[in-house]
Design a protein around this motif. Structure first.
Motif, mmCIF file in Angstrom:
data_model
loop_
_atom_site.group_PDB
_atom_site.id
_atom_site.type_symbol
_atom_site.label_atom_id
_atom_site.label_comp_id
_atom_site.label_asym_id
_atom_site.label_seq_id
_atom_site.Cartn_x
_atom_site.Cartn_y
_atom_site.Cartn_z
ATOM 1 N N GLY A 11 0.692 -1.222 -0.143
ATOM 2 C CA GLY A 11 -0.082 -0.007 -0.111
ATOM 3 C C GLY A 11 0.946 1.187 -0.073
ATOM 4 N N ARG A 72 1.245 -5.305 -6.327
ATOM 5 C CA ARG A 72 1.145 -6.508 -5.772
ATOM 6 C C ARG A 72 1.567 -7.606 -6.472
ATOM 7 N NH1 ARG A 72 -2.561 -3.488 -2.222
ATOM 8 N NH2 ARG A 72 -1.440 -3.461 -0.170
ATOM 9 N N ASN A 73 2.358 -8.706 -6.214
ATOM 10 C CA ASN A 73 2.686 -9.598 -6.799
ATOM 11 C C ASN A 73 2.638 -10.839 -6.235
ATOM 12 O OD1 ASN A 73 5.136 -11.467 -8.247
ATOM 13 N ND2 ASN A 73 4.404 -10.093 -9.663
ATOM 14 N N GLY A 102 5.185 -2.040 3.512
ATOM 15 C CA GLY A 102 4.189 -2.586 4.686
ATOM 16 C C GLY A 102 4.544 -3.913 5.004
ATOM 17 N N GLY A 104 3.588 -6.916 4.726
ATOM 18 C CA GLY A 104 3.713 -7.982 3.344
ATOM 19 C C GLY A 104 5.076 -7.796 2.896
ATOM 20 N N SER A 105 5.252 -6.398 2.187
ATOM 21 C CA SER A 105 6.377 -6.029 1.609
ATOM 22 C C SER A 105 7.654 -6.307 2.493
ATOM 23 C CB SER A 105 6.438 -4.526 1.398
ATOM 24 O OG SER A 105 5.456 -4.094 0.693
HETATM 25 P P1 ADP Z 1 1.983 -4.288 2.485
HETATM 26 O O1 ADP Z 1 3.430 -4.377 2.280
HETATM 27 O O2 ADP Z 1 1.073 -2.967 2.431
HETATM 28 O O3 ADP Z 1 1.609 -5.064 3.661
HETATM 29 P P2 ADP Z 1 0.884 -6.649 0.759
HETATM 30 O O4 ADP Z 1 0.783 -7.549 2.024
HETATM 31 O O5 ADP Z 1 0.099 -6.605 -0.314
HETATM 32 O O6 ADP Z 1 1.226 -5.040 1.177
HETATM 33 O O7 ADP Z 1 2.366 -7.117 0.349
HETATM 34 C C1 ADP Z 1 2.988 -6.518 -0.729
HETATM 35 C C2 ADP Z 1 3.733 -7.815 -1.776
HETATM 36 O O8 ADP Z 1 4.789 -8.061 -0.962
HETATM 37 C C3 ADP Z 1 3.050 -8.659 -2.167
HETATM 38 O O9 ADP Z 1 1.977 -8.297 -3.286
HETATM 39 C C4 ADP Z 1 3.977 -9.792 -2.505
HETATM 40 O O10 ADP Z 1 4.677 -9.462 -3.809
HETATM 41 C C5 ADP Z 1 4.942 -9.564 -1.401
HETATM 42 N N1 ADP Z 1 4.743 -10.281 -0.432
HETATM 43 C C6 ADP Z 1 4.012 -10.206 0.692
HETATM 44 N N2 ADP Z 1 4.141 -11.304 1.417
HETATM 45 C C7 ADP Z 1 5.239 -11.958 0.964
HETATM 46 C C8 ADP Z 1 5.721 -13.502 1.390
HETATM 47 N N3 ADP Z 1 5.452 -13.869 2.497
HETATM 48 N N4 ADP Z 1 6.986 -13.656 0.855
HETATM 49 C C9 ADP Z 1 7.392 -13.130 -0.226
HETATM 50 N N5 ADP Z 1 6.768 -11.925 -0.808
HETATM 51 C C10 ADP Z 1 5.724 -11.353 -0.224
#
Ligand code: ADP
Length: 321
Positions: A11, A72-73, A102, A104-105
């Motif tokens: 985000g 997101r990926n 954040g 997840g990143s």
């Molecule tokens: P944020 O960083 O805002 O929490 P997300 O949770 O959507 O957002 O995570 C962003 C991106 O980080 C995901 O789309 C993915 O590419 C990567 N990511 C998230 N979790 C993992 C994981 N456990 N292992 C590897 N890459 C991840």
């Protein structure tokens, strides 16, 4: 290290640009080239990265969003994706990565570290849900944006004897809702954590009406057990005295120029992340604890979600008299 890369992921949060600028200029100061990876892990897998000059990060300090864009990926969550990411970095001669994003990143950043790429993470999320740091880039700006809206809503609420339900962001963490409640003078706050029922809200707002208040505000986090429209409908049915109105702040909370606090936080974190990387550190996140910055393991930061200090729930209750 002669060449590193920076990305913004997850985000978007106001202040991400200030952090990118700080990383680039800290790199120049140390004779390190900084590549910008566009669209986060998606761009990494596509090899979408290019050298950022000092001029290219001119005039972005005060801009919200992220000039590198974010995406997101799913592919990067697999071992295969992570190996491919490492290969892309090697192909471009990149020896280390700074990930701004954040929860997840930062998990993605840890995955890169685990396949052998030197990585430092910088916490950026308006939700303030990242474990191990007092605050993250974007929180202060988002909170100020919310307060601006709440103040405006109170003006109009007072003029019409209305109660406003204000829905703010925060899927898993009610930090923004609690702070907006305390600092915006709300009667009651509902978060994913505090278990306040719709009936308790009705009682609290009706009580405010009976005490002669000309307005009342209930702040609801988006991750609460019920949503704004459902709550507003419930309150209407209850005839609590006030007319009920609902405002969902939505994506307005993400944008906007970063506050002085967020610019400084982002700038210090960006420069510090570069320092850590050049000192041979990896698998760490820059945390702000008190007034200081300190590296903490990414494994620790991503293993838990930051909780709201219980004192803030008490403050919200005490101040709503
Ligand atoms: P944020 O960083 O805002 O929490 P997300 O949770 O959507 O957002 O995570 C962003 C991106 O980080 C995901 O789309 C993915 O590419 C990567 N990511 C998230 N979790 C993992 C994981 N456990 N292992 C590897 N890459 C991840």
């Amino acid at each position: 290290m002669k060449r590193i890369a920076v990305m913004t992921s997850g985000g978007d949060a106001p202040g991400m640009n200030a952090a990118v600028r700080a990383v680039v200029r800290a790199g120049l100061d140390k004779g390190v080239e900084v590549y910008g990876i566009r669209q986060a892990y998606q761009g990494l897998l596509a090899g979408d990265m290019a050298l950022l000059s000092s001029r290219e990060v001119s005039g972005i300090l005060q801009r919200g969003g992220t000039v590198l864009q974010t995406a997101r990926n799913e592919a990067f969550k697999t071992a295969q994706g992570q190996m491919k990411g490492q290969r892309r970095l090697n192909e471009n001669g990149i020896e280390g990565v700074i990930v701004i994003g954040g929860d997840g990143s930062l998990r993605g950043a840890l995955a890169l570290h685990n396949v052998g790429v030197p990585v430092i993470g910088i916490p950026a999320s308006i939700d303030n849900d990242i474990w191990g740091t007092d605050t993250s880039i974007g929180v202060d700006t988002a909170l100020n944006t919310i307060l601006d809206a709440v103040d405006r809503l109170r003006d109009t609420a007072t003029s019409h004897n209305r109660a406003f339900v204000v829905e703010v962001m925060g899927r898993d963490c009610g930090y923004l809702a609690v702070m907006a409640g305390i600092l915006g003078g709300a009667e009651i706050v509902v978060t994913p954590e505090n278990g306040v029922t719709m009936n308790e809200i009705a009682v609290s707002l009706e009580d405010a009406y009976i005490r002669g208040k000309t307005h009342a505000i209930a702040v609801l986090a988006e991750g609460a057990p019920y949503q704004g429209p459902e709550l507003a409908h419930y309150l209407e049915q209850k005839h609590i005295g006030f007319e009920i109105r609902l405002t969902i702040l939505g994506h307005t909370q993400r944008g906007g120029s970063p506050t002085a606090f967020d610019r400084l936080l982002a700038t210090r974190m960006g420069v510090y992340a570069m320092e850590l990387l050049l000192n041979g550190e990896s698998g760490k996140m820059v945390a702000r604890i008190g007034r200081e910055q300190t590296p903490i393991p990414l494994a620790e930061a991503t293993a838990r979600t930051r909780q709201i200090t219980p004192e803030y729930f008490d403050l919200a209750r005490i101040l709503s008299r």
